[in-house]
Design an enzyme around this catalytic site. Structure first.
Site, PDB file in Angstrom:
ATOM      1  N   GLU A 145       0.810  -1.219   0.000  1.00 36.59           N
ATOM      2  CA  GLU A 145       0.000   0.000   0.000  1.00 36.59           C
ATOM      3  C   GLU A 145       0.850   1.279   0.000  1.00 36.59           C
ATOM      4  O   GLU A 145       0.748   2.132   0.878  1.00 36.59           O
ATOM      5  CB  GLU A 145      -0.989  -0.031   1.163  1.00 36.59           C
ATOM      6  N   GLU A 187      -5.180  -8.117  -1.208  1.00 38.22           N
ATOM      7  CA  GLU A 187      -5.997  -7.981   0.005  1.00 38.22           C
ATOM      8  C   GLU A 187      -7.431  -7.630  -0.363  1.00 38.22           C
ATOM      9  O   GLU A 187      -7.667  -6.764  -1.210  1.00 38.22           O
ATOM     10  CB  GLU A 187      -5.456  -6.879   0.930  1.00 38.22           C
TER      11      GLU A 187
END
Length: 331
Positions: A132, A270
């Site tokens: 991320e 994810e």
């Protein structure tokens, strides 16, 4: 690809003393479900100390060896996911990785250490370079910085392990809308990655807005939750009306455009729903996501085995729902 993230408190799979939260039984159970890989978040600080002449911590790296052994024993592939890098964590406010050349060289070197250590392991291993990434608040300038750095990391890895598969995520929390900003290369060793928790008001209910305590079911009518947004006139355009699988498909338009343009597979490292959601709603949402994944041929790894989505009871390790297991393990 259908996989499971293995982590626990602080997003990491190991205790401070090096012991693991997971036993062979956990790996065997994931394999028995029909999943084909584990995504393993890790913190570089645990395995490399750049205040020392030899930064690699052998005793800590042996924990990775144990994970790899258990994956191989149970027929699972392993994705190494750097959750915390030198000068970077996705939740930190003072990240310096993308401005500090010393930190960048440490980041490159950490991956070089792992590439060299596992250079003979073949296709069982993949490296997810950075979890991320967030640079310049997701602006194009941030993606340019990220493209430059990930190329350097990939080159360093492939110098040590030419065959190693590398997973590259988008800028701004692996945002699906930033796929267009990635530098796409004609190299089958590079796979592109995004994360998806859409819509956050459902998947992260009571987390993103802890003052809003009304349970959000799936699917839902956004007008029934107007208070969450601050009033009916403030409901975002992408969440108006009856929010359902059609909204997920709309969210995934950048995926469709990417695949059509580049004819390359994508990986969702994810996705999941927090424990505040009802089990019934979790199952309906996961089923809808699985359907959209299937439509585009997207590999995926659910977040997470014992927490957040919580596939199993943390103490007994028994599955919370056989239906949920069937959904997340579907390729």
């Amino acid at each position: 690809m259908a996989g499971v993230n293995f982590c626990d408190h602080n997003d990491y799979p190991f205790e401070k003393d090096g012991s693991s939260f997971y036993s062979n039984d956990d790996y065997a159970q994931v394999a028995s479900w029909g999943c084909d890989h584990i995504r393993l978040p890790f913190n570089f600080h645990s395995y490399a100390d750049y205040t020392k002449d030899n930064p690699a911590d052998e005793s800590a790296l042996e924990q990775f060896d144990k994970v790899l052994y258990l994956c191989k024993k149970n027929g699972l592939n392993l994705v190494f996911d750097m959750h915390t890098a030198p000068g970077f964590h996705f939740n930190a406010k003072n990240n310096t990785l993308f401005e500090d050349r010393e930190k960048q060289l440490q980041f490159i070197d950490t991956w070089r250490i792992l590439a060299k250590r596992y250079k003979n392991e073949g296709s069982i291993i993949a490296f997810d370079l950075l979890n991320e990434t967030i640079i310049d608040r997701g602006c194009k300038s941030g993606s340019i910085k990220w493209n430059k750095l990930w190329h350097e990391v990939a080159d360093a890895i492939h110098e040590e392990a030419p065959q190693r598969k590398i997973i590259v995520g988008t800028n701004y929390f692996n945002c699906i809308n930033k796929l267009e900003d990635l530098d796409i290369v004609d190299d089958d060793r590079i796979q592109y990655n995004f994360h998806s928790y859409f819509p956050m008001m459902f998947t992260h209910q009571r987390i993103d807005n802890p003052k809003y305590l009304t349970r959000v079911e799936w699917p839902f009518d956004s007008m029934e939750h107007a208070e969450f947004f601050g009033g009916p006139d403030k409901i975002s355009d992408d969440l108006r009306g009856h929010v359902c699988i059609d909204h997920i498909r709309e969210e995934f338009k950048p995926v469709a455009e990417f695949i059509e343009k580049y004819d390359k597979p994508l990986y969702c490292g994810e996705y999941g729903v927090c424990d505040y959601a009802s089990l019934e709603s979790k199952i309906r949402w996961l089923k809808d996501y699985r359907e959209v994944f299937s439509e585009y041929g997207i590999g995926h790894a659910v977040w997470e085995y014992t927490c957040f989505t919580g596939l199993v009871d943390k103490k007994t390790r028994k599955p919370v729902s056989d239906e949920m297991i069937r959904i997340i393990s579907s390729k």
